[in-house]
Scaffold this motif. Sequence first.
Motif, PDB file in Angstrom:
ATOM      1  N   ALA A 103      35.568 -39.352 -25.056  1.00 33.67           N
ATOM      2  CA  ALA A 103      36.790 -38.946 -24.355  1.00 33.67           C
ATOM      3  C   ALA A 103      36.466 -38.795 -22.873  1.00 33.67           C
ATOM      4  O   ALA A 103      35.864 -37.804 -22.464  1.00 33.67           O
ATOM      5  N   ILE A 104      36.844 -39.792 -22.112  1.00 39.00           N
ATOM      6  CA  ILE A 104      36.640 -39.751 -20.666  1.00 39.00           C
ATOM      7  C   ILE A 104      38.019 -39.755 -20.026  1.00 39.00           C
ATOM      8  O   ILE A 104      38.736 -40.754 -20.079  1.00 39.00           O
ATOM      9  N   TYR A 105      38.398 -38.649 -19.462  1.00 36.32           N
ATOM     10  CA  TYR A 105      39.739 -38.501 -18.887  1.00 36.32           C
ATOM     11  C   TYR A 105      39.688 -38.764 -17.385  1.00 36.32           C
ATOM     12  O   TYR A 105      38.950 -38.101 -16.649  1.00 36.32           O
ATOM     13  N   GLN A 106      40.508 -39.726 -16.958  1.00 36.57           N
ATOM     14  CA  GLN A 106      40.527 -40.118 -15.551  1.00 36.57           C
ATOM     15  C   GLN A 106      41.805 -40.892 -15.281  1.00 36.57           C
ATOM     16  O   GLN A 106      42.250 -41.665 -16.129  1.00 36.57           O
ATOM     17  N   PRO A 107      42.439 -40.696 -14.120  1.00 38.67           N
ATOM     18  CA  PRO A 107      43.652 -41.467 -13.807  1.00 38.67           C
ATOM     19  C   PRO A 107      43.408 -42.967 -13.884  1.00 38.67           C
ATOM     20  O   PRO A 107      42.331 -43.467 -13.568  1.00 38.67           O
ATOM     21  N   LEU A 108      44.431 -43.702 -14.318  1.00 37.28           N
ATOM     22  CA  LEU A 108      44.285 -45.125 -14.573  1.00 37.28           C
ATOM     23  C   LEU A 108      44.081 -45.956 -13.312  1.00 37.28           C
ATOM     24  O   LEU A 108      43.448 -47.010 -13.359  1.00 37.28           O
ATOM     25  N   ASP A 110      42.184 -45.765 -10.910  1.00 40.93           N
ATOM     26  CA  ASP A 110      40.795 -46.044 -10.533  1.00 40.93           C
ATOM     27  C   ASP A 110      39.841 -45.894 -11.715  1.00 40.93           C
ATOM     28  O   ASP A 110      38.667 -45.598 -11.557  1.00 40.93           O
ATOM     29  N   TYR A 111      40.357 -46.127 -12.922  1.00 40.46           N
ATOM     30  CA  TYR A 111      39.534 -45.990 -14.123  1.00 40.46           C
ATOM     31  C   TYR A 111      38.608 -47.214 -14.223  1.00 40.46           C
ATOM     32  O   TYR A 111      39.060 -48.333 -14.426  1.00 40.46           O
ATOM     33  N   PRO A 112      37.293 -47.028 -14.120  1.00 45.51           N
ATOM     34  CA  PRO A 112      36.391 -48.188 -14.054  1.00 45.51           C
ATOM     35  C   PRO A 112      36.229 -48.895 -15.395  1.00 45.51           C
ATOM     36  O   PRO A 112      36.320 -48.284 -16.468  1.00 45.51           O
TER      37      PRO A 112
END
Length: 277
Positions: A103-108, A110-112
């Motif tokens: 589960a890696i939560y990050q805005p789309l 800049d999601y690598p």
Amino acid sequence: MRRFEGRRALVTGASRGIGAGIAERLAAEGADVVLVARTLEPDSHPLGGSLRETAQRLARYGTRVETLTADLSDEESRSRIVPRAVELLGGPVDVLVNNAAAAIYQPLADYPLRRRRLVFEVNVHAPLDLAQAVLPGMREAGAGWIVNLSSATTRHAPGPPFELVEPGTAMAVYGASKAALDRITHGLGAELHGTGIRVNTVQPAAAVLSEGAARLVGDTIRPDQVESLEEMVEGAVALCACPEDVTGQVTVSLELIRDWGLTVHGLDARPLAGAGA
């Protein structure tokens, strides 16, 4: 209650949280269990928990409990899991619980790509690889139970304006991976229908504040958005013993408890005080 007496189970992500809870409940009801995770020793992961500690808790139930370290993001590492589990258990796997997740939560915006690949590797490809690996033994036995752990993040938010639950769109890649797992579950369940092998997913109705979830969303969630670990485990283990006609289903823990009239038990398989059907 010894529903799993004589059965052999494999549980991934069993060093802490929901996976450790499911593994304990299976052992408490008689199953021999192989615990799989990356963290073997205590105090070696920031979230706490380890395979060694889970195994120590399960030892009191008197069943065979073995540990197996593996990195589910690595194809070669996970390819060794089922063959080794069969060796450790002395026979083919009857119950596979795919609980481990990335589960890696990050805005789309800049999601690598590297992180997207990791999430899908652990949450989609690994469960299917493990399912494929246990199928020959289950086919020979004429029975088997594969339970995949899904998530409420698969659900779309109404809008616009969008009614997003924290942390909002940062959960989208994780939710997409779990939606893919749901679809694979349905397809595999349909494909295997009639073989005696059941394939289902279960997701929490609300957040289960395991160590990882508490770290990710614990400060942003309301008490009414939380369910207990015991409730989630109750729904999951019900699918580990479900009848043959329950397959290819995407289920919700609290709905299973309600619809099947289940009594919520502790991880030691004893009914919780005040719990009713």
